[in-house]
Every structure is written in C-alpha cells, then in structure tokens.
Enzyme design. Structure first.
Site, short mmCIF file in Angstrom:
data_model
loop_
_atom_site.label_atom_id
_atom_site.label_comp_id
_atom_site.label_asym_id
_atom_site.label_seq_id
_atom_site.Cartn_x
_atom_site.Cartn_y
_atom_site.Cartn_z
N ASP A 1 -3.12 13.21 16.20
CA ASP A 1 -2.35 14.10 17.08
C ASP A 1 -2.95 15.56 16.71
OD1 ASP A 1 -0.29 12.70 18.09
OD2 ASP A 1 0.91 12.51 16.27
N HIS B 1 4.03 -0.87 3.77
CA HIS B 1 3.21 0.22 3.45
C HIS B 1 4.27 1.43 3.39
CE1 HIS B 1 -0.24 3.02 4.23
NE2 HIS B 1 0.60 3.75 4.95
N GLU C 1 0.96 5.67 0.91
CA GLU C 1 0.16 6.54 1.69
C GLU C 1 0.41 8.08 1.09
OE1 GLU C 1 0.28 6.24 5.83
OE2 GLU C 1 0.53 8.35 5.97
N PHE D 1 10.61 14.86 11.57
CA PHE D 1 9.70 14.02 11.73
C PHE D 1 9.94 13.19 12.85
CE2 PHE D 1 7.53 13.85 7.08
CZ PHE D 1 6.97 15.01 7.22
N SER E 1 0.91 -1.29 0.11
CA SER E 1 0.05 0.09 -0.02
C SER E 1 0.79 1.22 0.07
CB SER E 1 -0.78 0.18 1.15
OG SER E 1 -0.34 -0.42 2.46
#
Ligand code: FAD
Length: 284
Positions: free
Chosen positions: A105, A262, A14, A212, A12
């Site tokens: 968040d 992913h 994102e 990040f 997958s």
C-alpha cells in the site's frame, strides 16, 4: 482454557524494521523471547515507497545471523523491475530462501508508480527471475480485501496469485473464525490446496487496533468492540480480555487443523507468549 492445543507446525512471527537503535535493541530482545517457541521463521515487513527497505534487509540478516530462518516481505507497488531484481539478488546473497510477496500500500501522499499493479505479477516475476529458489508466501483476505470489486473477484485474484507460483498464504488478521473457515471452503472449491496460515493480531491497544482495522478492512465484531471500548483507558484489562479472546480463537483454529499461526507481533513478545501459554503450548 485448560486443554492443550495441537502443536502447529508452521509458526511464524512478523516484525517491522526498527527505526532507532533502541528499537533495534528491543527487537533483539523480542526475537530471543519468541525464539523459545522455535518458530519456522521470523518475517520482516517492507515499506512500499522505499522508507524501510534497507531496514528490512538489515533486520532479516540479523535474524539469520542469530540462527533463525528469516523471510523478508517484498512489495512491488512503487518499484521498477530493475529495483526488484536488485533486491531479490541482495536476498539471495544473504542466503535467504523465503519471501512474502505483496503488492503493498502506498503511504498517504505518495504517488503510485512502478512496473507492477498486483502481487500476482510480482510472484510471476520472482519465479521468472529466480526459479524455485524462494519459498513464496502471499497474502489472503478471509474478510475480503477492501479494494476488491466483489468477494468472488477477490477469490479469483487470490487464485491467480497461487497459480503464479506461491507456496503458501498468510491471512490478514480477523476475529471472526466463520469468515476464515468459509474462505478455506471457497478455496477448496476452487481447487486451491496450498497451506493457508491465519494471521493473528494480539489485542493490546484498542485505539490502534481500531485504526488499523479500518484501514485494512479487518472487522472487529460489535460484541468485541463494545467490550474493548467499555474498558476505556484501562490497558491492563484490554490486554487481559484480548488475550482471552485471541487465545480462544487460536484454540478453535488449531482444533480445526489449520497448518500454523502467523503472529503480527508489533515487535513485542508479551501478548504473543501469553496466548501461547494459554494454548498450553508453552513447554513444548
Ligand atoms: P494483491 O493480491 O495484488 O491484491 C490487491 C487488490 O487487487 C485486491 O483487492 C485484489 O482483489 C485486487 N486484484 C488482484 N489482482 C487483480 C487483477 N488482476 N485485476 C483486478 N484486481 C486485482 N504491505 C506492505 O506495504 N508491506 C508489507 O510488508 C506487508 N506485509 C503484509 C503481510 C501480510 C500477511 C498481509 C496479509 C498484508 C501485508 N501488507 C503489507 C499489506 C498488503 O500490501 C495490502 O493488504 C495491499 O493492499 C494488498 O496487497 P496484496 O499483496 O494482497 O495485493
């Protein structure tokens, strides 16, 4: 890497919802380029606090209309039951059958609110409202969620989410496969049997990645940090080295029999496709 990795079933990609017409055009291009890999689905993130929620819906509808399976993310942290019910109905009306259920968040400066505190409650709510309509993915943290009181607590909280009705899990990204394999062992000891798919972050921009990683608690191991820092502003070398490191990590994971991958694509295809090619999967 020369050997061909085992073709994973559960692939997958994102995306985040584009904010401009140029961003939407770029995303279409990325989607078509990644479509050749025949992913199981494309997922689209959801901004807690309301900023990108229409964008998530628009993006998943467009993905679905292009003939791919799409999974909207849904976060509950600042939402009411009524609002979440509405969003779920919009997803059902759009013919969507997959969802990634999260706490979310809050953007900095925004007050926390809403009817739910944890993703477990959202999973329970989705099941109560929509039965088995959705295939639900939840988040998992091999390196432990930054707000967890302890590793054991985090694992027990993950089990609660699974027991509430999740079908699968996607991990936060990591660069330390030992942490992932230990997490899988711990899950097995607790009787957690659902597929846990590693989240993969291609390395393209070191300063962004470092930022990040600080926020989400993903560790950049010292050896990797030092090598990436050593390239300074040389983006080309960062990319090349990052592709090599992440490809090797994916190869190790695939050889260990993980159910899929992913990719956190950041709406770009090049780094993900380069990893795919390095794995010897490009023509499959
Ligand atoms: P939870 O599972 O609720 O866990 C959050 C914290 O609470 C953990 O520390 C956990 O141990 C603790 N906890 C859980 N239950 C309890 C309990 N009963 N009692 C005490 N403590 C508890 N964010 C977005 O805003 N939008 C997105 O689209 C998005 N997509 C993501 C996709 C993936 C694959 C991943 C891994 C993360 C994503 N995130 C997204 C980030 C995510 O929202 C954050 O990591 C958030 O901090 C936690 O979300 P969660 O669903 O894991 O929360």
């Amino acid at each position: 890497m020369t050997s061909k990795s085992v073709v994973p079933k559960n692939i997958s990609f994102e995306f985040f919802p584009p904010r401009t017409p140029e961003g939407a055009e770029q995303l279409r291009k990325t989607r078509e380029e990644l479509g050749v890999v025949k992913p199981l689905y494309f997922s689209v993130t959801f901004g807690a606090g309301g900023s990108t929620q229409q964008g998530t819906l628009d993006a998943v509808i467009e993905i679905k209309e292009a003939g791919y399976e799409a999974a909207p993310h849904l976060s509950c942290i600042s939402s009411s039951r009524a609002r979440l019910r509405e969003v779920l109905q919009l997803y059902i009306d759009a013919g969507l059958k997959r969802i990634v259920a999260l706490r979310g968040d809050m953007p900095s400066g925004m007050q926390r609110g809403g009817d739910f505190r944890y993703a477990t409650e959202l999973v329970e709510f989705i099941r109560a409202e929509t039965g088995d309509h959705f295939h639900i993915e939840v988040a998992a943290y091999p390196e432990i969620h930054p707000q967890a009181r302890s590793a054991h607590d985090d694992l027990c909280n993950f089990k609660r989410k699974v027991d509430a009705g999740a079908n699968g899990a996607i991990t936060q990204y990591f660069f330390n496969t030992d942490a992932f394999f230990r997490f899988i062992d711990d899950c097995e000891r607790l009787g957690i049997t659902l597929p846990i798919v590693p989240g993969i972050m291609p390395i393209t921009n070191y300063s962004q990645l470092a930022r990040f990683s600080d926020m989400c608690g993903a560790e950049i191991p010292r050896w990797l940090r030092k090598r990436l820092e050593g390239f300074g502003d040389d983006r080309k070398s960062i990319r090349a080295y990052g592709e090599e490191v992440v490809s090797r990590m994916c190869d190790d994971l695939l050889k260990a029999g993980i159910p899929g991958l992913h990719f956190y694509t950041m709406n770009q295809s090049a780094a993900t496709l380069a990893i795919w090619k390095n794995l010897g999967l490009a023509a499959s």
